[in-house]
Design an enzyme around this catalytic site. Structure first.
Site, short mmCIF file in Angstrom:
data_model
loop_
_atom_site.label_atom_id
_atom_site.label_comp_id
_atom_site.label_asym_id
_atom_site.label_seq_id
_atom_site.Cartn_x
_atom_site.Cartn_y
_atom_site.Cartn_z
N ARG A 127 51.43 47.16 39.40
CA ARG A 127 52.53 46.78 38.50
C ARG A 127 52.79 45.28 38.61
O ARG A 127 52.81 44.71 39.69
CB ARG A 127 53.80 47.55 38.86
CG ARG A 127 55.01 47.05 38.10
CD ARG A 127 56.11 48.07 37.98
NE ARG A 127 56.73 48.43 39.23
CZ ARG A 127 57.69 49.34 39.34
NH1 ARG A 127 58.10 50.00 38.27
NH2 ARG A 127 58.20 49.63 40.52
N ARG A 160 56.44 42.73 42.54
CA ARG A 160 57.77 42.82 43.15
C ARG A 160 57.65 43.04 44.65
O ARG A 160 56.76 43.78 45.09
CB ARG A 160 58.54 44.00 42.53
CG ARG A 160 59.21 43.64 41.22
CD ARG A 160 59.69 44.84 40.44
NE ARG A 160 60.31 45.90 41.23
CZ ARG A 160 60.73 47.06 40.71
NH1 ARG A 160 60.59 47.29 39.41
NH2 ARG A 160 61.27 47.98 41.46
P1 ADP Z 1 59.27 53.17 36.93
O1 ADP Z 1 60.23 52.51 35.97
O2 ADP Z 1 59.36 54.68 36.90
O3 ADP Z 1 59.38 52.63 38.33
P2 ADP Z 1 57.20 51.77 35.40
O4 ADP Z 1 57.52 52.16 33.99
O5 ADP Z 1 57.53 50.38 35.81
O6 ADP Z 1 57.81 52.85 36.45
O7 ADP Z 1 55.63 52.05 35.63
C1 ADP Z 1 55.02 51.76 36.89
C2 ADP Z 1 53.65 51.12 36.65
O8 ADP Z 1 52.76 52.09 36.10
C3 ADP Z 1 53.70 49.95 35.65
O9 ADP Z 1 52.77 48.97 36.08
C4 ADP Z 1 53.28 50.60 34.31
O10 ADP Z 1 52.63 49.66 33.45
C5 ADP Z 1 52.32 51.69 34.78
N1 ADP Z 1 52.39 52.92 33.97
C6 ADP Z 1 53.50 53.48 33.40
N2 ADP Z 1 53.19 54.63 32.74
C7 ADP Z 1 51.85 54.82 32.93
C8 ADP Z 1 50.91 55.82 32.51
N3 ADP Z 1 51.30 56.88 31.78
N4 ADP Z 1 49.61 55.67 32.90
C9 ADP Z 1 49.23 54.61 33.65
N5 ADP Z 1 50.04 53.63 34.07
C10 ADP Z 1 51.35 53.73 33.72
P1 AMP Z 2 63.85 50.32 40.00
O1 AMP Z 2 63.75 49.03 39.25
O2 AMP Z 2 64.51 51.41 39.22
O3 AMP Z 2 62.54 50.74 40.62
O4 AMP Z 2 64.86 50.03 41.22
C1 AMP Z 2 64.53 49.09 42.23
C2 AMP Z 2 65.47 49.27 43.42
O5 AMP Z 2 66.83 48.99 43.02
C3 AMP Z 2 65.52 50.66 44.05
O6 AMP Z 2 64.47 50.90 44.97
C4 AMP Z 2 66.90 50.63 44.72
O7 AMP Z 2 66.88 49.88 45.93
C5 AMP Z 2 67.73 49.85 43.71
N1 AMP Z 2 68.35 50.76 42.71
C6 AMP Z 2 68.09 50.84 41.38
N2 AMP Z 2 68.84 51.79 40.80
C7 AMP Z 2 69.60 52.34 41.79
C8 AMP Z 2 70.56 53.39 41.85
N3 AMP Z 2 70.89 54.10 40.76
N4 AMP Z 2 71.11 53.69 43.04
C9 AMP Z 2 70.79 53.01 44.15
N5 AMP Z 2 69.89 52.01 44.18
C10 AMP Z 2 69.28 51.68 43.02
#
Ligand code: ADP
Ligand code: AMP
Length: 214
Positions: A127, A160
């Site tokens: 990602r 990240r």
């Molecule tokens: P979340 O918000 O659930 O943490 P993301 O939407 O950021 O996840 O997706 C995590 C990573 O996987 C990103 O790099 C995204 O581009 C990729 N990704 C998301 N959906 C798919 C999919 N269906 N197949 C392959 N890669 C995906």
């Molecule tokens: P995300 O971008 O959703 O993957 O969130 C990144 C990080 O932000 C998580 O691993 C948590 O540390 C914090 N975070 C995001 N949303 C929440 C939530 N609803 N409650 C607690 N921590 C959160």
């Protein structure tokens, strides 16, 4: 339409939430994006949130719930919204249910994007995020047009800190312990919909559109 996205970190919640928001003309509200913007701007909330995020832990409910309840009360959320990354604990889900109940409302769809743990590490290590506009890419599955550069705003893309493998393992454990119980919570509420998140990004979105009734 009030939608929440459930699923492990890296399941694709943000990717699909952005598409839903665009397709249905409702705001995409990501608590992770809100915390990252606060970290970038050096706010008190950002400083507190960073301590937890860097360790792969959840930011405490008392810093999170009021923030979301305020956000969904804003004018642009009157027609609905897609919540991405909230709720992540049972107390957060209860806070949301209670805030909505006061207005005679309820969550319409809780969409659970299912991806097995073994796929998650690859998703997260590939990602790339734009910390300026919140756009997300994957080096293999969703690459930007120019390597390392955001298609939307031209800022540089980063891995990240909390997507490094040692932190991801912790985030997965936290997910199973604290967030997975929400599947039962929203099943009982009658609004849970499950989607296979291992499919291609476009196919996952087609399935979500079928659920939402495009
Ligand atoms: P979340 O918000 O659930 O943490 P993301 O939407 O950021 O996840 O997706 C995590 C990573 O996987 C990103 O790099 C995204 O581009 C990729 N990704 C998301 N959906 C798919 C999919 N269906 N197949 C392959 N890669 C995906
Ligand atoms: P995300 O971008 O959703 O993957 O969130 C990144 C990080 O932000 C998580 O691993 C948590 O540390 C914090 N975070 C995001 N949303 C929440 C939530 N609803 N409650 C607690 N921590 C959160």
């Amino acid at each position: 339409m009030k939608i929440i996205m459930l699923g492990a970190p890296g399941a694709g919640k943000g990717t699909q939430a952005k598409r839903i928001a665009e397709c249905y003309g409702i705001p995409h509200i990501s608590t992770g994006d809100i915390f990252r913007a606060n970290i970038k701007n050096g706010t008190e909330l950002g400083k507190k949130a960073k301590e937890y995020m860097d360790k792969g832990l959840l930011v405490p409910d008392e810093l999170t719930c009021d923030l979301v309840v305020d956000r969904i009360s804003q004018d642009d959320a009157a027609k609905g919204y897609v919540l991405d990354g909230f709720p992540r604990t049972i107390p957060q889900a209860e806070a949301l249910t209670n805030a909505l109940k006061k207005r005679g409302e309820a969550v319409d769809f809780a969409i659970d994007i299912e991806v097995p743990d073994e796929n998650i590490i690859g998703r997260m290590s590939g990602r790339r995020a734009c910390l300026k506009c919140g756009a997300t890419y994957h080096v293999e599955f969703a690459p930007p047009k120019e390597e390392g550069v955001c298609d939307v705003c031209g800022d540089k893309l980063v891995l990240r800190d909390d997507d490094k493998p040692e932190t991801v393992a912790n985030r997965l454990k936290v997910y199973h312990d604290q967030t997975q119980p929400l599947i039962d919570y929203y099943t009982a509420a009658g609004c849970l919909k499950e989607v296979d998140g291992t499919l291609d990004i476009d196919v996952v979105f087609d399935k979500i559109r079928e659920i939402l009734g495009a």
